[in-house]
Design an enzyme around this catalytic site. Structure first.
Site, PDB file in Angstrom:
ATOM      1  N   ASP A   1       0.842  -1.194   0.000  1.00  0.00           N
ATOM      2  CA  ASP A   1       0.000   0.000   0.000  1.00  0.00           C
ATOM      3  C   ASP A   1       0.879   1.247   0.000  1.00  0.00           C
ATOM      4  O   ASP A   1       1.528   1.564   1.003  1.00  0.00           O
ATOM      5  CB  ASP A   1      -0.909  -0.031   1.235  1.00  0.00           C
ATOM      6  CG  ASP A   1      -1.760   1.235   1.375  1.00  0.00           C
ATOM      7  OD1 ASP A   1      -1.746   2.069   0.448  1.00  0.00           O
ATOM      8  OD2 ASP A   1      -2.436   1.373   2.415  1.00  0.00           O
TER       9      ASP A   1
ATOM     10  N   GLU B   1      28.729  12.454   9.637  1.00  0.00           N
ATOM     11  CA  GLU B   1      28.952  12.560  11.080  1.00  0.00           C
ATOM     12  C   GLU B   1      27.673  12.245  11.837  1.00  0.00           C
ATOM     13  O   GLU B   1      26.578  12.264  11.267  1.00  0.00           O
ATOM     14  CB  GLU B   1      29.456  13.963  11.431  1.00  0.00           C
ATOM     15  CG  GLU B   1      30.779  14.305  10.768  1.00  0.00           C
ATOM     16  CD  GLU B   1      31.157  15.774  10.900  1.00  0.00           C
ATOM     17  OE1 GLU B   1      32.326  16.105  10.644  1.00  0.00           O
ATOM     18  OE2 GLU B   1      30.282  16.592  11.250  1.00  0.00           O
TER      19      GLU B   1
ATOM     20  N   GLU C   1      34.613  12.977  16.764  1.00  0.00           N
ATOM     21  CA  GLU C   1      34.581  14.273  16.098  1.00  0.00           C
ATOM     22  C   GLU C   1      34.729  15.399  17.119  1.00  0.00           C
ATOM     23  O   GLU C   1      34.971  15.182  18.300  1.00  0.00           O
ATOM     24  CB  GLU C   1      33.309  14.436  15.268  1.00  0.00           C
ATOM     25  CG  GLU C   1      33.519  14.199  13.767  1.00  0.00           C
ATOM     26  CD  GLU C   1      34.459  15.213  13.137  1.00  0.00           C
ATOM     27  OE1 GLU C   1      34.670  16.304  13.714  1.00  0.00           O
ATOM     28  OE2 GLU C   1      35.009  14.922  12.058  1.00  0.00           O
TER      29      GLU C   1
ATOM     30  N   GLU D   1      32.569  10.082  13.600  1.00  0.00           N
ATOM     31  CA  GLU D   1      32.551   9.957  12.144  1.00  0.00           C
ATOM     32  C   GLU D   1      33.127   8.610  11.756  1.00  0.00           C
ATOM     33  O   GLU D   1      34.123   8.139  12.334  1.00  0.00           O
ATOM     34  CB  GLU D   1      33.380  11.076  11.504  1.00  0.00           C
ATOM     35  CG  GLU D   1      33.444  11.028   9.983  1.00  0.00           C
ATOM     36  CD  GLU D   1      34.183  12.238   9.416  1.00  0.00           C
ATOM     37  OE1 GLU D   1      33.894  13.365   9.868  1.00  0.00           O
ATOM     38  OE2 GLU D   1      35.047  12.050   8.537  1.00  0.00           O
TER      39      GLU D   1
ATOM     40  N   HIS E   1      30.324  16.147   4.665  1.00  0.00           N
ATOM     41  CA  HIS E   1      31.179  16.564   3.559  1.00  0.00           C
ATOM     42  C   HIS E   1      31.175  15.450   2.510  1.00  0.00           C
ATOM     43  O   HIS E   1      31.389  14.284   2.844  1.00  0.00           O
ATOM     44  CB  HIS E   1      32.600  16.814   4.041  1.00  0.00           C
ATOM     45  CG  HIS E   1      32.680  17.779   5.188  1.00  0.00           C
ATOM     46  ND1 HIS E   1      33.692  17.734   6.131  1.00  0.00           N
ATOM     47  CD2 HIS E   1      31.869  18.793   5.562  1.00  0.00           C
ATOM     48  CE1 HIS E   1      33.492  18.696   7.022  1.00  0.00           C
ATOM     49  NE2 HIS E   1      32.394  19.342   6.696  1.00  0.00           N
TER      50      HIS E   1
ATOM     51  N   ARG F   1      38.951  25.122   4.811  1.00  0.00           N
ATOM     52  CA  ARG F   1      37.779  24.332   5.163  1.00  0.00           C
ATOM     53  C   ARG F   1      36.551  25.192   5.456  1.00  0.00           C
ATOM     54  O   ARG F   1      35.485  24.653   5.734  1.00  0.00           O
ATOM     55  CB  ARG F   1      38.101  23.428   6.363  1.00  0.00           C
ATOM     56  CG  ARG F   1      39.119  22.368   6.032  1.00  0.00           C
ATOM     57  CD  ARG F   1      39.600  21.595   7.266  1.00  0.00           C
ATOM     58  NE  ARG F   1      40.659  20.667   6.888  1.00  0.00           N
ATOM     59  CZ  ARG F   1      40.474  19.386   6.596  1.00  0.00           C
ATOM     60  NH1 ARG F   1      39.258  18.890   6.613  1.00  0.00           N
ATOM     61  NH2 ARG F   1      41.482  18.605   6.281  1.00  0.00           N
TER      62      ARG F   1
ATOM     63  N   ARG G   1      31.128  20.738   1.015  1.00  0.00           N
ATOM     64  CA  ARG G   1      31.137  20.681   2.473  1.00  0.00           C
ATOM     65  C   ARG G   1      29.827  21.138   3.116  1.00  0.00           C
ATOM     66  O   ARG G   1      29.641  21.009   4.319  1.00  0.00           O
ATOM     67  CB  ARG G   1      32.292  21.528   3.021  1.00  0.00           C
ATOM     68  CG  ARG G   1      33.651  21.007   2.590  1.00  0.00           C
ATOM     69  CD  ARG G   1      34.782  21.894   3.089  1.00  0.00           C
ATOM     70  NE  ARG G   1      34.870  21.957   4.531  1.00  0.00           N
ATOM     71  CZ  ARG G   1      35.442  21.044   5.307  1.00  0.00           C
ATOM     72  NH1 ARG G   1      35.955  19.945   4.767  1.00  0.00           N
ATOM     73  NH2 ARG G   1      35.502  21.198   6.614  1.00  0.00           N
TER      74      ARG G   1
END
Length: 470
Positions: free
Chosen positions: A51, A132, A212, A220, A269, A339, A360
């Site tokens: 369904d 993460e 992390e 991570e 990322h 970064r 990122r």
């Protein structure tokens, strides 16, 4: 794998049942189970009925019948069920027309791969997401007409340094200091390794696992890159394994982008590369050792980033992480090492085979099938239209003077803004009928009615702190 090989695999592993899995539109795995005797070679063409009206964002009640047709290449044995269970991921098909369902996320990913091949630009797109997550010990929340709250707890939470734990042994990562001291500060080394081993036992190659930056169990685990559809399938296994390994140890895992106030949010990322005839298309002699095609690909992502965020950052909570000035990758620029840019060119290896671009901005609340497909379509649009990404930004974005920073465009500040961008910029997604108008309209409608409006209408607990005494 051929259907007969799947049946042989089930027999060799003593499978008693088949667990059929597929994605709902927002991005949660759904399943139902049938006896192993119901699985025949013809099942891989005939499918199994269910369904569709009860699946979020799918069929109306008057047209609810749908088929899930298992993909033989996805066969795995479930590592958690008590009864030996063969798992097959399926594609959704209309039982009358036998056409692939336009709102099936897996169908969209398959069309994205087919469109890549049709362009002649490349024959495979590789994706490597760094999803993460947080490992918590306790999570309580409630939202009613007359009250709301949430409360998180973790043995690692820095807020618990004064708690009577009979005894409290300390070693709790301070805010933004979780990357990445050894145990006993890191409480979840063994748990993450169990997750890693479980994934590898399922045939999912892992490159690394680690704590992390944030306190309270942020972590991570990195999967080795795979083609788009395969990686989207793996991302679902990834979330499933992490949640279930944590659950059997009395912990809980969340991929919510911003569960903690004043500490790092959770990103995903995503590394992207295109290959043609076993050669990397993104290696060359331009900036940071990439090709002109790679620069055009970056141009495509930067041009379409605001619309992309409707899929790569698809929750209202996503924009608690994407806040300018807090080291979030919201600035639409690219760099080889910076970064804080939305797109980075990793410099870990000089090998041409390692050349890729890293987007990122995304977070792991996304539906991987939709997010990866949208990213690929932006990359291809950049290459096809030779979109210039401009000059790289190798400065620290957060040290720029305001007048210079104002010239750098930014990612959306809310899901509402991202959906508006998607309304205005969607032609690149509809090439090759990858994203149909029906699918795009339903995504915008579902997110607006079920998430944005629900949040807009509710008082926030912090508003009482700010305004109750006015």
């Amino acid at each position: 794998m051929r259907p007969k090989e799947v049946l042989d695999m089930a027999k060799e592993n003593g499978a008693k049942v088949v667990d059929l899995r597929f994605m709902d539109f927002p991005g949660v795995w759904q399943h139902f189970t049938v006896p192993i005797g119901e699985l025949e070679e013809s099942s891989f063409e005939d499918g199994f009925g269910f369904d569709g009206s009860s699946i979020r964002g799918w069929q109306p009640i008057h047209a609810s019948d749908m088929l899930v047709v298992p993909d033989a290449d996805t066969a795995k044995m479930d590592p958690f069920y008590k009864t030996p269970s063969l798992v097959l991921i399926g594609n959704i098909v209309d039982p009358v027309t036998r056409e692939a369902y336009t709102r099936d996320p897996r169908n969209i990913a398959q069309k994205a791969e087919a469109y890549l091949r049709s362009t002649g630009i490349g024959d495979v797109a590789y994706f490597g997401p760094e999803a993460e997550f947080f490992i918590f010990d306790d999570i309580r929340f409630e939202s009613t007409r007359f009250g709301a709250f949430y409360e998180i707890d973790s043995v690692e939470g820095t807020w618990n340094t004064g708690r009577d734990e009979g005894p409290n042994l300390g070693y709790k990562p301070r805010h933004k200091e979780g990357y990445f001291p050894v145990p006993p500060m890191d409480k979840f080394q063994d748990l993450r390794t169990e997750m890693l081993v479980t994934l590898e036992n399922l045939g999912i190659a892992i490159e690394a696992q680690h704590h992390e930056v944030a306190t309270a169990g942020q972590a991570e685990i990195d999967m080795r890159f795979k083609p788009l559809l395969q990686m989207a399938d793996q991302l679902m296994w990834f979330k499933y394994v992490l949640k279930n390994v944590a659950y059997r140890h009395n912990h809980t895992v969340t991929f919510m982008p911003k569960p903690l106030f004043e500490d790092n949010g959770t990103g995903m990322h995503t590394h992207i590369s295109i290959w043609k005839e076993n050669q990397p298309l993104f290696a060359g002699d331009k900036y940071a050792g990439v090709s002109q095609e790679a620069l055009y690909a970056i141009g495509g992502i930067l041009k379409h980033c605001q619309a992309l965020c409707a899929f790569t950052n698809p929750t209202t909570n996503s924009y608690k992480r994407l806040v300018p000035g807090f080291e979030a990758p919201v600035n639409l620029a690219y760099s080889s090492r910076n970064r804080s840019a939305a797109v980075r060119i990793p410099m870990y290896s000089a090998s041409p085979k390692a050349k890729r671009i890293e987007f990122r901005t995304p977070d792991p609340s996304c539906n991987g099938y939709l997010a990866f497909s949208a990213m690929l379509m932006a990359v291809l649009d950049g290459i096809e239209n030779k979109i210039d990404p401009g000059d790289p930004l190798d400065k620290n974005i957060y040290n720029l003077p305001p007048e210079e920073l104002a010239e750098i465009p930014s990612a959306p500040g809310s899901l509402d803004e991202a959906l508006q961008a998607l309304r205005e910029d969607q032609a690149f997604l509809k090439k090759g009928d990858v994203f149909t108008q029906d699918a795009l309209d339903m995504w915008i409608e579902y997110k607006t009615e079920n998430e944005i409006n629900d949040i807009k209408l509710r008082p926030h607990p912090h508003e009482f702190f700010l305004y109750f005494d006015i």
